[in-house]
Enzyme design. Structure first.
Site, PDB file in Angstrom:
ATOM      1  N   SER A 277       0.855  -1.182   0.000  1.00  0.00           N
ATOM      2  CA  SER A 277       0.000   0.000   0.000  1.00  0.00           C
ATOM      3  C   SER A 277       0.890   1.230   0.000  1.00  0.00           C
ATOM      4  CB  SER A 277      -0.869  -0.015   1.257  1.00  0.00           C
ATOM      5  OG  SER A 277      -1.290   1.296   1.577  1.00  0.00           O
ATOM      6  N   LYS A 283       0.741  -3.386   4.963  1.00  0.00           N
ATOM      7  CA  LYS A 283      -0.106  -4.115   4.020  1.00  0.00           C
ATOM      8  C   LYS A 283       0.664  -5.003   3.059  1.00  0.00           C
ATOM      9  CE  LYS A 283      -4.435  -2.702   4.439  1.00  0.00           C
ATOM     10  NZ  LYS A 283      -5.602  -3.164   3.788  1.00  0.00           N
TER      11      LYS A 283
END
Ligand code: ARG
Length: 466
Positions: A277, A283
């Site tokens: 991300s 992420k």
């Protein structure tokens, strides 16, 4: 604007009309098929004495030269031509003069494009089959490695009964196997040659359609010249089969996305197949699986689009049929791309055996087996179902599993419980006692794996004799 017609016209085509009508921007994709078809047609014209053998040989050689030059990039397929057929013919005439003008004898662009599209699609069917085979090999490998990896099987996305990872993968093996069978069926039905159908009514020249069909690796010529130029069923069948492939890949993707979530952690997608991300450093996203799931819509769209285009077309050729290409090409490229990437993602993915097993043993996946145990002790199944239902409710309140309960407590629900209940509801027993054909039990699974292995060995990739 370079076009093959004009004799009966007194005005130039309007530029916008020309662009609207032209297909070169997308039909250049099958220049090779157009040239292969033209070579076969030229050979046949020579063999039948419609042109001389020398003229045919010159054409074939020049056509092969054009093919090589386009392939190497020395010759550019430019938009000054209306379509790939015009480009190839005009280039041939440029290269060998008047002899080139004889190529289109006894041929129409209608049977020409019908042939090109069929040759192109036939190749795509083969390539898709090869990709499916590779994916099946990867799925089989996971099956072989995980006959004893217990995981929960789900219905309604709720834990239902314990299965193994091999069993779960085996379900996908069957799906992709059917997809391959569909490829083989489509190939069998489509492998007939429309060349020689002419514009719609054949031709007065003595063409040998058997010969061109054989040269191009078809089983034989199509039977009716009107159908020959206007049939796109094979393409609809192929798009439908691709839509089904995508539906399977999409379901599989959905599961991987769930399994990869923080809550499940059944799998870990390899770094090479994950993305991060821009804002959230923690992420690691399953973008590939999500894209496969998303692209499924495009492939469905191509199928619906062609079905709709074809439904109102009177016999024989109508220009609507030019719309069979762009979305179909997109669907073919999309499905092949998804198959390749998905296989890569799957073959590098890690399965968290311990997490899967723990998840299976917490969630009452052995409740059916506990009921079956009571049945074995003479309790009617409906009563056993009720007793275990009460035990599950009790366990949920206490936050424990059935096998966490001491025998004395179990006996409060039914006198039929004995010490061997614990062994009977262990995950291993729950899985390995399921031995019906197609079930996850080790012996049943090993038979399924042997059958899968045999299938892959005995089903070679689709090949063409051309
Ligand atoms: N570009 C056309 C197509 O894709 C080729 C056939 C043209 N035939 C015709 N009668 N205009 O369908």
């Amino acid at each position: 604007m370079a076009q093959l017609w004009g004799g009966r016209f007194t005005k130039e085509t309007d530029r916008l009309v020309y662009q609207f009508n032209a297909s070169i921007t997308f039909d250049r994709k099958f220049y090779e098929q157009d040239i292969e078809g033209s070579k076969a047609h030229a050979k046949m014209l020579g063999r039948q004495g419609i042109i001389t053998e020398e003229e045919a040989a010159r054409m074939v050689e020049a056509l092969e030269g054009i093919r090589l030059d386009v392939a190497s990039g020395a010759l550019l397929v430019t938009e000054e031509y209306e379509d790939i057929h015009s480009f190839v013919e005009a280039t041939l005439i440029k290269r060998i003069g008047d002899t080139g003008k004889k190529l289109h004898t006894g041929r129409s662009r209608n049977d020409q494009v019908a042939l090109d599209m069929r040759l192109y699609t036939r190749r795509q069917v083969q390539e898709t089959d090869a990709l499916l085979k590779k994916l099946l090999e990867t799925v089989l490998q996971i099956m072989e490695e995980h006959t004893q990896t217990v995981m929960p099987g789900f219905t309604h996305l709720q834990k239902a009964q314990p299965i193994t990872l091999a069993h779960h993968m085996g379900a996908y093996f069957e799906m992709f196997k059917r997809d391959r069978q569909r490829m083989a069926d489509i190939y069998e039905r489509m492998n007939y040659c429309p060349l020689g159908s002419g514009a719609l009514a054949g031709t007065t020249f003595p063409l040998d359609r058997e010969y061109t069909a054989e040269l191009l690796g078809f089983y034989g010529p199509t039977q009716n010249s009107m159908d020959g130029v206007s049939d796109r069923d094979y393409l609809i069948e192929f798009l439908s089969a691709l839509a089904t492939v995508m539906m399977h890949l999409s379901r599989f993707s959905e599961e991987i996305i769930i399994w990869n979530s923080n809550e499940y952690q059944f799998v870990e997608i390899d770094d090479a197949y994950s993305t991060g991300s821009s804002i959230m450093p923690q992420k690691k996203n399953p973008d590939i699986a999500e894209l496969v799931r998303g692209k499924t819509g495009r492939v469905y769209g191509a199928l619906l689009s062609l079905l709709t285009t074809m439904k109102g077309i009177p016999l024989a050729y109508n220009k609507d049929m030019q719309e069979d290409k762009e979305l179909a090409f997109d669907a073919m490229d999309t499905a092949k791309g998804c198959l390749a990437l998905f296989e890569g993602m799957l073959s590098t993915m890690k399965f968290n055996k311990a997490v899967m097993e723990k998840s299976a043993s917490h969630g009452f996946t052995n409740a059916t087996d506990a009921a079956d145990y009571l049945v074995g002790r003479g309790v009617p199944f409906r009563d056993a179902h009720g007793i275990i239902g009460q035990i599950v409710l009790y366990c949920i309140e206490k936050g424990i599993a059935i096998d966490d309960m001491p025998l004395s407590e179990l006996k409060r629900f039914s006198e039929a419980f004995e010490e061997d209940i614990y062994e009977a509801v262990s995950m291993e027993a729950c899985v390995n006692k399921r031995l019906t054909a197609g079930a996850p039990g080790k012996a049943a699974m090993e038979r399924a794996i042997a059958a899968a292995r045999d299938y892959l060995k005995s089903t070679p990739q689709i090949s063409t004799n051309a």
